[in-house]
Design a protein around this motif. Structure first.
Motif, short mmCIF file in Angstrom:
data_model
loop_
_atom_site.label_atom_id
_atom_site.label_comp_id
_atom_site.label_asym_id
_atom_site.label_seq_id
_atom_site.Cartn_x
_atom_site.Cartn_y
_atom_site.Cartn_z
N ALA A 319 -36.24 69.49 60.16
CA ALA A 319 -37.59 69.03 59.81
C ALA A 319 -37.87 69.22 58.32
N ALA A 320 -37.31 70.30 57.75
CA ALA A 320 -37.54 70.55 56.33
C ALA A 320 -36.89 69.49 55.45
N TYR A 321 -35.88 68.84 55.99
CA TYR A 321 -35.18 67.84 55.20
C TYR A 321 -35.52 66.42 55.65
N ARG A 322 -36.48 66.27 56.55
CA ARG A 322 -36.74 64.96 57.13
C ARG A 322 -37.07 63.92 56.07
N ASN A 323 -38.00 64.25 55.18
CA ASN A 323 -38.38 63.27 54.16
C ASN A 323 -37.20 62.92 53.26
N HIS A 324 -36.42 63.96 52.90
CA HIS A 324 -35.26 63.71 52.03
C HIS A 324 -34.24 62.86 52.76
N LEU A 325 -34.03 63.15 54.05
CA LEU A 325 -33.06 62.37 54.81
C LEU A 325 -33.52 60.92 54.97
N MET A 326 -34.84 60.75 55.19
CA MET A 326 -35.36 59.39 55.31
C MET A 326 -35.18 58.62 54.00
N LEU A 328 -32.98 59.28 51.71
CA LEU A 328 -31.55 59.06 51.54
C LEU A 328 -31.07 57.91 52.42
N GLY A 329 -31.60 57.84 53.66
CA GLY A 329 -31.23 56.76 54.56
C GLY A 329 -31.66 55.41 54.02
N VAL A 330 -32.91 55.33 53.51
CA VAL A 330 -33.39 54.07 52.93
C VAL A 330 -32.53 53.67 51.73
N PHE A 331 -32.24 54.67 50.87
CA PHE A 331 -31.43 54.40 49.69
C PHE A 331 -30.03 53.93 50.09
N ILE A 334 -30.20 50.38 51.35
CA ILE A 334 -30.32 49.43 50.23
C ILE A 334 -28.96 49.23 49.56
N LEU A 335 -28.25 50.35 49.37
CA LEU A 335 -26.93 50.26 48.75
C LEU A 335 -25.97 49.43 49.60
N LEU A 336 -26.02 49.64 50.93
CA LEU A 336 -25.15 48.87 51.82
C LEU A 336 -25.49 47.39 51.77
N CYS A 337 -26.80 47.09 51.74
CA CYS A 337 -27.20 45.68 51.66
C CYS A 337 -26.73 45.05 50.35
N LEU A 338 -26.91 45.79 49.25
CA LEU A 338 -26.47 45.26 47.96
C LEU A 338 -24.95 45.09 47.93
N ALA A 339 -24.24 46.08 48.51
CA ALA A 339 -22.78 45.98 48.55
C ALA A 339 -22.35 44.78 49.39
N GLY A 340 -23.02 44.61 50.57
CA GLY A 340 -22.69 43.46 51.42
C GLY A 340 -22.99 42.14 50.72
N LEU A 341 -24.14 42.08 50.01
CA LEU A 341 -24.48 40.87 49.29
C LEU A 341 -23.47 40.58 48.19
N ASP A 342 -23.05 41.64 47.48
CA ASP A 342 -22.07 41.46 46.42
C ASP A 342 -20.74 40.95 46.98
#
Length: 484
Positions: A319-326, A328-331, A334-342
Protein backbone atom coordinates in the motif's frame (compact mmCIF):
# COMPACT_ATOMS: atom_id res chain seq x y z
CA UNK A 1 9.94 10.77 -6.62
CA UNK A 2 9.45 11.08 -2.83
CA UNK A 3 8.52 8.54 -0.15
CA UNK A 4 6.84 8.97 3.21
CA UNK A 5 8.21 7.57 6.46
CA UNK A 6 6.34 7.49 9.75
CA UNK A 7 8.36 7.21 12.97
CA UNK A 8 6.34 6.12 16.04
CA UNK A 9 8.02 6.29 19.44
CA UNK A 10 5.70 4.43 21.84
CA UNK A 11 6.10 4.94 25.60
CA UNK A 12 3.89 3.92 28.48
CA UNK A 13 2.21 7.32 28.78
CA UNK A 14 2.39 8.77 25.26
CA UNK A 15 3.12 8.26 21.57
CA UNK A 16 5.35 10.60 19.57
CA UNK A 17 4.91 10.58 15.80
CA UNK A 18 6.97 12.27 13.10
CA UNK A 19 6.04 12.10 9.41
CA UNK A 20 8.96 12.61 7.01
CA UNK A 21 9.05 12.79 3.21
CA UNK A 22 12.31 11.96 1.51
CA UNK A 23 13.41 12.55 -2.07
CA UNK A 24 16.72 12.84 -3.90
CA UNK A 25 16.71 16.58 -3.26
CA UNK A 26 15.71 16.89 0.41
CA UNK A 27 14.33 15.36 3.58
CA UNK A 28 11.31 17.26 4.93
CA UNK A 29 9.39 16.90 8.20
CA UNK A 30 5.73 17.08 7.17
CA UNK A 31 4.19 16.77 10.62
CA UNK A 32 4.88 15.92 14.24
CA UNK A 33 2.79 15.46 17.35
CA UNK A 34 2.78 13.85 20.78
CA UNK A 35 -0.40 12.14 21.94
CA UNK A 36 -0.92 11.09 25.59
CA UNK A 37 -2.10 7.51 26.13
CA UNK A 38 -5.29 7.65 28.21
CA UNK A 39 -5.29 5.62 31.42
CA UNK A 40 -8.24 3.31 30.70
CA UNK A 41 -7.04 0.32 32.65
CA UNK A 42 -6.42 -1.47 29.33
CA UNK A 43 -3.00 -0.47 27.90
CA UNK A 44 -3.84 -1.91 24.47
CA UNK A 45 -7.09 0.08 24.27
CA UNK A 46 -5.27 3.22 25.41
CA UNK A 47 -2.59 2.73 22.74
CA UNK A 48 -5.25 2.23 20.05
CA UNK A 49 -6.93 5.46 21.15
CA UNK A 50 -3.63 7.33 20.92
CA UNK A 51 -2.91 5.85 17.49
CA UNK A 52 -6.33 6.97 16.26
CA UNK A 53 -5.40 10.48 17.35
CA UNK A 54 -2.11 10.20 15.42
CA UNK A 55 -3.97 9.19 12.27
CA UNK A 56 -6.40 12.06 12.73
CA UNK A 57 -3.55 14.53 13.17
CA UNK A 58 -1.47 13.60 10.10
CA UNK A 59 -1.77 11.82 6.77
CA UNK A 60 -0.17 8.45 7.49
CA UNK A 61 -1.63 6.70 4.42
CA UNK A 62 0.98 4.91 2.28
CA UNK A 63 3.75 5.77 4.73
CA UNK A 64 6.53 3.31 5.56
CA UNK A 65 6.20 2.88 9.32
CA UNK A 66 9.01 2.29 11.82
CA UNK A 67 8.04 1.95 15.48
CA UNK A 68 9.84 1.62 18.79
CA UNK A 69 8.60 0.19 22.09
CA UNK A 70 9.82 0.94 25.63
CA UNK A 71 13.34 -0.41 26.16
CA UNK A 72 12.49 -1.85 29.58
CA UNK A 73 10.22 -4.37 27.80
CA UNK A 74 13.40 -5.85 26.32
CA UNK A 75 16.35 -7.81 27.70
CA UNK A 76 19.83 -6.75 26.55
CA UNK A 77 22.81 -9.09 26.83
CA UNK A 78 26.44 -8.71 25.70
CA UNK A 79 27.83 -12.05 24.52
CA UNK A 80 30.82 -13.59 22.81
CA UNK A 81 29.95 -16.59 20.65
CA UNK A 82 32.60 -18.97 19.26
CA UNK A 83 31.61 -18.63 15.60
CA UNK A 84 31.04 -16.05 12.87
CA UNK A 85 28.46 -15.44 10.15
CA UNK A 86 25.11 -13.81 10.88
CA UNK A 87 23.07 -16.74 9.58
CA UNK A 88 24.88 -19.18 11.85
CA UNK A 89 24.68 -16.80 14.82
CA UNK A 90 20.93 -16.42 14.25
CA UNK A 91 20.50 -20.18 14.43
CA UNK A 92 22.69 -20.80 17.50
CA UNK A 93 22.06 -17.62 19.54
CA UNK A 94 18.87 -18.87 21.33
CA UNK A 95 20.83 -21.75 22.84
CA UNK A 96 23.57 -19.36 23.98
CA UNK A 97 20.95 -17.17 25.68
CA UNK A 98 19.03 -19.98 27.36
CA UNK A 99 21.08 -20.03 30.60
CA UNK A 100 20.97 -16.24 31.09
CA UNK A 101 17.38 -15.21 30.30
CA UNK A 102 14.51 -15.78 32.74
CA UNK A 103 12.01 -16.90 30.06
CA UNK A 104 11.56 -20.05 27.96
CA UNK A 105 13.17 -19.68 24.55
CA UNK A 106 9.95 -20.57 22.74
CA UNK A 107 8.35 -17.46 24.29
CA UNK A 108 11.00 -15.04 22.99
CA UNK A 109 11.74 -13.06 19.84
CA UNK A 110 15.51 -12.63 19.56
CA UNK A 111 17.68 -10.37 17.44
CA UNK A 112 21.30 -9.22 17.69
CA UNK A 113 23.88 -6.68 16.59
CA UNK A 114 27.46 -7.80 16.02
CA UNK A 115 30.33 -5.75 17.44
CA UNK A 116 33.64 -5.34 15.59
CA UNK A 117 36.54 -6.63 17.61
CA UNK A 118 40.06 -7.33 16.39
CA UNK A 119 41.88 -10.51 17.27
CA UNK A 120 38.87 -12.72 18.06
CA UNK A 121 39.67 -15.31 15.41
CA UNK A 122 36.55 -17.39 14.89
CA UNK A 123 34.57 -15.69 17.71
CA UNK A 124 32.10 -12.78 17.56
CA UNK A 125 31.11 -10.16 20.13
CA UNK A 126 27.48 -9.07 19.95
CA UNK A 127 24.56 -7.44 21.72
CA UNK A 128 21.58 -9.78 21.92
CA UNK A 129 18.08 -8.38 22.45
CA UNK A 130 15.11 -10.48 23.47
CA UNK A 131 11.44 -9.62 23.94
CA UNK A 132 8.51 -11.80 24.94
CA UNK A 133 6.30 -12.79 22.03
CA UNK A 134 3.24 -11.75 24.03
CA UNK A 135 4.66 -8.23 24.35
CA UNK A 136 5.37 -7.92 20.63
CA UNK A 137 1.95 -9.34 19.81
CA UNK A 138 0.23 -6.81 22.10
CA UNK A 139 1.85 -3.85 20.35
CA UNK A 140 1.31 -5.21 16.85
CA UNK A 141 -2.36 -5.90 17.61
CA UNK A 142 -2.78 -2.34 18.85
CA UNK A 143 -1.20 -0.99 15.67
CA UNK A 144 -3.26 -3.30 13.46
CA UNK A 145 -6.45 -2.15 15.19
CA UNK A 146 -6.04 1.25 13.52
CA UNK A 147 -4.66 -0.09 10.22
CA UNK A 148 -0.95 0.53 10.88
CA UNK A 149 1.60 -2.18 10.15
CA UNK A 150 5.14 -1.10 11.16
CA UNK A 151 7.74 -2.82 9.02
CA UNK A 152 10.37 -2.41 11.72
CA UNK A 153 9.96 -2.70 15.50
CA UNK A 154 12.96 -1.81 17.69
CA UNK A 155 13.83 -0.68 21.25
CA UNK A 156 13.19 3.00 21.93
CA UNK A 157 16.25 5.22 21.86
CA UNK A 158 18.36 2.89 19.70
CA UNK A 159 17.85 4.85 16.46
CA UNK A 160 18.58 8.12 18.29
CA UNK A 161 22.01 6.80 19.25
CA UNK A 162 22.64 5.79 15.64
CA UNK A 163 21.53 9.17 14.23
CA UNK A 164 23.45 11.26 16.79
CA UNK A 165 26.56 9.34 15.83
CA UNK A 166 25.83 10.35 12.21
CA UNK A 167 24.93 14.02 12.67
CA UNK A 168 26.30 15.30 16.02
CA UNK A 169 30.01 14.48 15.40
CA UNK A 170 30.49 13.14 18.94
CA UNK A 171 33.83 11.90 20.35
CA UNK A 172 34.84 8.25 19.94
CA UNK A 173 33.28 7.21 23.26
CA UNK A 174 30.04 8.78 24.49
CA UNK A 175 26.70 8.02 26.18
CA UNK A 176 23.08 8.59 25.26
CA UNK A 177 20.75 8.80 28.26
CA UNK A 178 17.10 8.27 27.25
CA UNK A 179 14.95 9.55 30.12
CA UNK A 180 11.55 7.90 30.47
CA UNK A 181 8.67 8.35 32.88
CA UNK A 182 9.36 5.01 34.60
CA UNK A 183 12.83 3.91 33.54
CA UNK A 184 15.91 5.37 31.89
CA UNK A 185 17.90 3.67 29.14
CA UNK A 186 21.66 4.07 28.70
CA UNK A 187 23.36 3.58 25.34
CA UNK A 188 27.16 3.39 25.48
CA UNK A 189 28.81 4.09 22.11
CA UNK A 190 32.46 3.41 21.29
CA UNK A 191 34.12 4.07 17.92
CA UNK A 192 30.77 4.80 16.31
CA UNK A 193 29.16 1.54 17.45
CA UNK A 194 26.56 0.90 20.16
CA UNK A 195 28.50 -1.32 22.59
CA UNK A 196 26.23 -1.60 25.62
CA UNK A 197 22.54 -0.99 26.38
CA UNK A 198 21.07 -0.93 29.87
CA UNK A 199 17.60 -0.05 31.17
CA UNK A 200 17.60 1.29 34.75
CA UNK A 201 15.07 2.61 37.30
CA UNK A 202 14.09 6.19 36.50
CA UNK A 203 15.96 9.13 38.02
CA UNK A 204 14.14 10.59 41.02
CA UNK A 205 16.26 13.62 41.97
CA UNK A 206 18.47 11.44 44.11
CA UNK A 207 21.89 12.46 45.31
CA UNK A 208 25.16 10.62 45.51
CA UNK A 209 24.81 6.94 44.75
CA UNK A 210 21.05 7.16 44.25
CA UNK A 211 21.24 9.38 41.13
CA UNK A 212 21.53 8.48 37.47
CA UNK A 213 25.18 9.52 37.50
CA UNK A 214 25.87 6.77 40.05
CA UNK A 215 24.09 4.23 37.82
CA UNK A 216 26.28 5.29 34.89
CA UNK A 217 29.47 4.85 36.91
CA UNK A 218 28.31 1.46 38.22
CA UNK A 219 27.49 0.27 34.70
CA UNK A 220 30.86 1.41 33.36
CA UNK A 221 32.67 -0.30 36.21
CA UNK A 222 30.77 -3.57 35.72
CA UNK A 223 31.39 -3.55 31.97
CA UNK A 224 35.10 -2.83 32.52
CA UNK A 225 35.39 -5.88 34.77
CA UNK A 226 33.91 -8.12 32.04
CA UNK A 227 35.44 -6.63 28.91
CA UNK A 228 39.02 -6.33 27.71
CA UNK A 229 38.08 -2.93 26.24
CA UNK A 230 36.54 -0.74 28.96
CA UNK A 231 34.32 2.17 27.98
CA UNK A 232 35.72 5.64 28.61
CA UNK A 233 32.98 8.12 27.62
CA UNK A 234 33.97 11.70 26.91
CA UNK A 235 30.49 13.18 26.43
CA UNK A 236 26.83 12.45 27.13
CA UNK A 237 23.58 13.38 25.38
CA UNK A 238 20.19 13.55 27.07
CA UNK A 239 16.87 12.86 25.36
CA UNK A 240 13.47 11.44 26.18
CA UNK A 241 9.93 12.43 27.01
CA UNK A 242 10.64 11.97 30.72
CA UNK A 243 12.76 15.12 30.91
CA UNK A 244 9.50 17.07 31.25
CA UNK A 245 11.07 20.46 31.88
CA UNK A 246 13.99 19.08 33.92
CA UNK A 247 16.44 19.08 31.01
CA UNK A 248 18.58 22.03 32.11
CA UNK A 249 18.67 20.90 35.74
CA UNK A 250 19.60 17.32 34.89
CA UNK A 251 22.20 18.41 32.33
CA UNK A 252 24.01 20.53 34.92
CA UNK A 253 23.80 17.82 37.59
CA UNK A 254 25.20 15.11 35.31
CA UNK A 255 27.93 17.33 33.88
CA UNK A 256 29.14 18.17 37.36
CA UNK A 257 28.99 14.55 38.59
CA UNK A 258 30.51 12.89 35.50
CA UNK A 259 33.19 15.52 34.85
CA UNK A 260 32.61 15.58 31.07
CA UNK A 261 30.29 17.62 28.83
CA UNK A 262 26.57 16.77 28.79
CA UNK A 263 24.25 18.12 26.06
CA UNK A 264 20.59 17.72 25.24
CA UNK A 265 19.87 15.90 21.99
CA UNK A 266 18.52 17.96 19.10
CA UNK A 267 18.72 16.03 15.83
CA UNK A 268 17.17 18.83 13.80
CA UNK A 269 19.89 21.26 14.86
CA UNK A 270 22.68 18.67 14.59
CA UNK A 271 21.65 17.84 11.00
CA UNK A 272 22.67 21.35 9.99
CA UNK A 273 19.90 21.97 7.48
CA UNK A 274 19.93 18.46 5.98
CA UNK A 275 16.48 17.90 7.54
CA UNK A 276 13.94 20.62 6.70
CA UNK A 277 10.84 21.59 8.67
CA UNK A 278 8.13 24.08 7.77
CA UNK A 279 7.82 25.51 11.28
CA UNK A 280 10.09 24.87 14.25
CA UNK A 281 7.64 26.35 16.74
CA UNK A 282 5.98 22.99 17.41
CA UNK A 283 9.25 21.07 17.46
CA UNK A 284 10.31 19.79 20.90
CA UNK A 285 13.51 17.74 20.64
CA UNK A 286 13.02 15.92 23.95
CA UNK A 287 9.66 14.58 22.74
CA UNK A 288 10.31 14.20 19.00
CA UNK A 289 13.94 13.18 18.51
CA UNK A 290 13.34 9.47 19.06
CA UNK A 291 10.46 9.37 16.55
CA UNK A 292 12.45 11.45 14.02
CA UNK A 293 15.47 9.17 14.44
CA UNK A 294 13.37 6.12 13.53
CA UNK A 295 12.52 7.64 10.13
CA UNK A 296 15.97 9.11 9.47
CA UNK A 297 17.81 5.86 10.29
CA UNK A 298 15.59 4.09 7.75
CA UNK A 299 16.19 6.77 5.11
CA UNK A 300 19.94 6.67 5.76
CA UNK A 301 19.93 2.86 5.49
CA UNK A 302 21.58 2.40 8.89
CA UNK A 303 21.76 -1.15 10.32
CA UNK A 304 19.23 -1.75 13.05
CA UNK A 305 17.64 -4.30 15.31
CA UNK A 306 14.19 -5.56 14.36
CA UNK A 307 11.66 -7.72 16.19
CA UNK A 308 9.59 -8.21 13.02
CA UNK A 309 10.94 -11.67 12.33
CA UNK A 310 9.79 -15.27 12.55
CA UNK A 311 6.06 -15.42 13.17
CA UNK A 312 6.01 -11.61 13.37
CA UNK A 313 7.78 -11.03 10.05
CA UNK A 314 6.21 -8.07 8.32
CA UNK A 315 4.30 -8.41 5.10
CA UNK A 316 5.44 -6.27 2.22
CA UNK A 317 3.77 -2.91 2.56
CA UNK A 318 2.48 -2.70 -1.00
CA UNK A 319 0.00 0.00 0.00
CA UNK A 320 2.89 2.35 0.73
CA UNK A 321 4.11 1.91 -2.81
CA UNK A 322 0.72 1.87 -4.53
CA UNK A 323 0.94 5.34 -6.03
CA UNK A 324 4.53 4.77 -7.14
CA UNK A 325 3.62 1.41 -8.65
CA UNK A 326 0.64 2.92 -10.45
CA UNK A 327 2.82 5.70 -11.85
CA UNK A 328 5.46 3.18 -12.82
CA UNK A 329 2.80 1.02 -14.48
CA UNK A 330 1.42 3.97 -16.47
CA UNK A 331 4.94 5.00 -17.47
CA UNK A 332 5.77 1.42 -18.50
CA UNK A 333 2.54 1.18 -20.51
CA UNK A 334 3.37 4.43 -22.31
CA UNK A 335 6.87 3.15 -23.05
CA UNK A 336 5.49 -0.13 -24.39
CA UNK A 337 3.02 1.73 -26.60
CA UNK A 338 5.75 4.00 -27.93
CA UNK A 339 8.04 1.03 -28.50
CA UNK A 340 5.25 -0.85 -30.30
CA UNK A 341 4.47 2.21 -32.42
CA UNK A 342 8.15 2.63 -33.27
CA UNK A 343 8.41 -1.04 -34.28
CA UNK A 344 5.24 -0.73 -36.40
CA UNK A 345 6.48 2.41 -38.17
CA UNK A 346 9.93 0.93 -38.74
CA UNK A 347 8.40 -2.32 -40.00
CA UNK A 348 6.20 -0.46 -42.49
CA UNK A 349 9.19 1.60 -43.66
CA UNK A 350 11.26 -1.55 -44.14
CA UNK A 351 8.44 -3.25 -46.06
CA UNK A 352 8.11 -0.24 -48.35
CA UNK A 353 11.85 -0.26 -48.92
CA UNK A 354 11.81 -3.99 -49.68
CA UNK A 355 8.97 -3.49 -52.20
CA UNK A 356 10.88 -0.66 -53.89
CA UNK A 357 14.06 -2.76 -54.10
CA UNK A 358 12.07 -5.71 -55.50
CA UNK A 359 10.61 -3.45 -58.20
CA UNK A 360 14.07 -2.13 -59.04
CA UNK A 361 15.47 -5.69 -59.28
CA UNK A 362 12.61 -6.74 -61.56
CA UNK A 363 13.11 -3.64 -63.70
CA UNK A 364 16.87 -4.29 -64.05
CA UNK A 365 16.20 -7.95 -64.86
CA UNK A 366 13.65 -7.11 -67.58
CA UNK A 367 15.95 -4.50 -69.14
CA UNK A 368 18.94 -6.88 -69.07
CA UNK A 369 17.12 -9.99 -70.26
CA UNK A 370 14.13 -8.78 -72.29
CA UNK A 371 13.80 -12.20 -73.93
CA UNK A 372 12.63 -13.69 -70.58
CA UNK A 373 8.95 -12.86 -70.37
CA UNK A 374 7.94 -14.64 -67.18
CA UNK A 375 9.57 -13.20 -64.04
CA UNK A 376 8.96 -15.26 -60.89
CA UNK A 377 12.14 -14.87 -58.84
CA UNK A 378 14.26 -12.23 -60.56
CA UNK A 379 17.31 -12.75 -58.34
CA UNK A 380 17.43 -16.50 -58.91
CA UNK A 381 16.60 -16.13 -62.59
CA UNK A 382 19.30 -13.49 -62.98
CA UNK A 383 21.89 -15.81 -61.42
CA UNK A 384 20.96 -18.56 -63.88
CA UNK A 385 21.09 -16.15 -66.83
CA UNK A 386 24.42 -14.70 -65.68
CA UNK A 387 25.91 -18.18 -65.34
CA UNK A 388 24.77 -18.99 -68.87
CA UNK A 389 26.16 -15.73 -70.19
CA UNK A 390 29.42 -16.26 -68.36
CA UNK A 391 29.81 -19.74 -69.85
CA UNK A 392 29.39 -18.27 -73.32
CA UNK A 393 32.33 -15.91 -72.75
CA UNK A 394 34.74 -18.74 -71.84
CA UNK A 395 36.63 -20.80 -74.35
CA UNK A 396 34.10 -23.45 -75.34
CA UNK A 397 34.67 -27.00 -74.15
CA UNK A 398 37.35 -26.09 -71.58
CA UNK A 399 35.72 -26.01 -68.22
CA UNK A 400 39.04 -26.25 -66.37
CA UNK A 401 41.07 -23.51 -68.07
CA UNK A 402 38.30 -20.92 -67.82
CA UNK A 403 40.16 -18.52 -70.19
CA UNK A 404 37.91 -15.65 -71.20
CA UNK A 405 37.78 -14.62 -74.85
CA UNK A 406 37.99 -11.00 -73.78
CA UNK A 407 41.23 -11.78 -71.94
CA UNK A 408 42.76 -13.32 -75.10
CA UNK A 409 41.88 -10.24 -77.13
CA UNK A 410 43.25 -8.01 -74.39
CA UNK A 411 46.58 -9.88 -74.31
CA UNK A 412 46.96 -9.68 -78.12
CA UNK A 413 46.15 -5.98 -78.10
CA UNK A 414 48.68 -5.24 -75.35
CA UNK A 415 51.52 -7.30 -76.83
CA UNK A 416 51.34 -6.20 -80.50
CA UNK A 417 53.04 -2.78 -80.68
CA UNK A 418 51.14 0.17 -82.13
CA UNK A 419 53.87 0.83 -84.70
CA UNK A 420 53.12 -2.47 -86.47
CA UNK A 421 50.50 -1.89 -89.12
CA UNK A 422 48.31 -4.97 -88.77
CA UNK A 423 44.67 -5.81 -89.30
CA UNK A 424 43.21 -9.02 -87.83
CA UNK A 425 40.37 -10.13 -90.09
CA UNK A 426 39.39 -13.46 -88.54
CA UNK A 427 39.85 -15.31 -85.24
CA UNK A 428 38.59 -18.79 -84.46
CA UNK A 429 38.96 -19.85 -80.80
CA UNK A 430 38.98 -23.58 -80.13
CA UNK A 431 39.56 -25.46 -76.85
CA UNK A 432 43.17 -26.22 -77.73
CA UNK A 433 44.20 -23.57 -80.25
CA UNK A 434 43.35 -20.27 -81.94
CA UNK A 435 43.39 -19.63 -85.68
CA UNK A 436 44.22 -16.04 -86.58
CA UNK A 437 43.95 -14.43 -90.04
CA UNK A 438 44.98 -10.92 -91.00
CA UNK A 439 47.17 -8.65 -93.16
CA UNK A 440 50.11 -6.39 -92.59
CA UNK A 441 52.53 -4.19 -94.57
CA UNK A 442 55.39 -6.69 -95.19
CA UNK A 443 56.81 -10.10 -94.37
CA UNK A 444 59.03 -8.74 -91.59
CA UNK A 445 55.92 -7.46 -89.78
CA UNK A 446 54.49 -11.01 -89.83
CA UNK A 447 57.64 -12.26 -88.08
CA UNK A 448 57.43 -9.43 -85.54
CA UNK A 449 53.80 -10.25 -84.79
CA UNK A 450 54.74 -13.90 -84.23
CA UNK A 451 57.56 -12.89 -81.88
CA UNK A 452 55.34 -10.64 -79.79
CA UNK A 453 52.49 -13.18 -79.57
CA UNK A 454 54.90 -15.84 -78.30
CA UNK A 455 55.53 -13.63 -75.26
CA UNK A 456 51.91 -14.03 -74.11
CA UNK A 457 51.93 -16.48 -71.12
CA UNK A 458 48.74 -18.30 -72.10
CA UNK A 459 50.08 -19.03 -75.61
CA UNK A 460 52.26 -22.16 -75.73
CA UNK A 461 53.33 -21.91 -79.36
CA UNK A 462 52.69 -19.53 -82.30
CA UNK A 463 53.09 -20.97 -85.82
CA UNK A 464 52.88 -19.07 -89.16
CA UNK A 465 50.81 -21.29 -91.44
CA UNK A 466 50.97 -19.14 -94.58
CA UNK A 467 51.96 -15.74 -95.97
CA UNK A 468 50.95 -14.36 -99.37
CA UNK A 469 51.56 -11.05 -101.11
CA UNK A 470 48.32 -9.36 -102.23
CA UNK A 471 49.24 -7.53 -105.44
CA UNK A 472 46.08 -5.49 -105.53
CA UNK A 473 46.39 -3.99 -102.05
CA UNK A 474 50.19 -4.34 -101.79
CA UNK A 475 49.86 -6.02 -98.37
CA UNK A 476 50.90 -9.41 -96.98
CA UNK A 477 48.10 -11.79 -96.05
CA UNK A 478 48.97 -14.22 -93.19
CA UNK A 479 47.48 -17.06 -91.16
CA UNK A 480 48.74 -18.15 -87.76
CA UNK A 481 48.01 -20.98 -85.36
CA UNK A 482 48.31 -20.42 -81.63
CA UNK A 483 48.52 -23.46 -79.32
CA UNK A 484 46.97 -22.85 -75.88
Amino acid sequence: MSRKFLGLDVRYDSVSAVLVTSSLRETQIEGCLRVPIPDTGDPAAGLRSAMEAVQAGMDTAQAYCIASIPADEISFRNLRVPFTGEKKIDQILPFELEPIVPFPLENLVIDFQTLPHAGLGGATDLIAVAAQKSTIETYLDAFAGVGIDPQILIPSGYSTAVCLNRFASPPDDWILVDIGSHRDTLFFIASGQVRLIRSLPSFRSGKGDTGIEAKIRQTLLAFGNLSAEPLEPQKAFLTGQGLNGRGEELTGTLEKALAFPVSRSDLLRCAGGKIKIASEQEWKPDEMDNALALAIAQIEGKPRLNFRKGQFASRRNWAAYRNHLMRLGVFAAILLCLAGLDIFIESRALNRRIDRIDREITSIFRSTFPEIQRVVDPVHQMKIAMDSLRNETFIPGDSNARILTINILDEISKNVPDEIDVEFTRMVINPEDILISGNTENFNSVDDIQTHLEKIPIFKKVTINSTNKDQNENRVQFKMKVDL
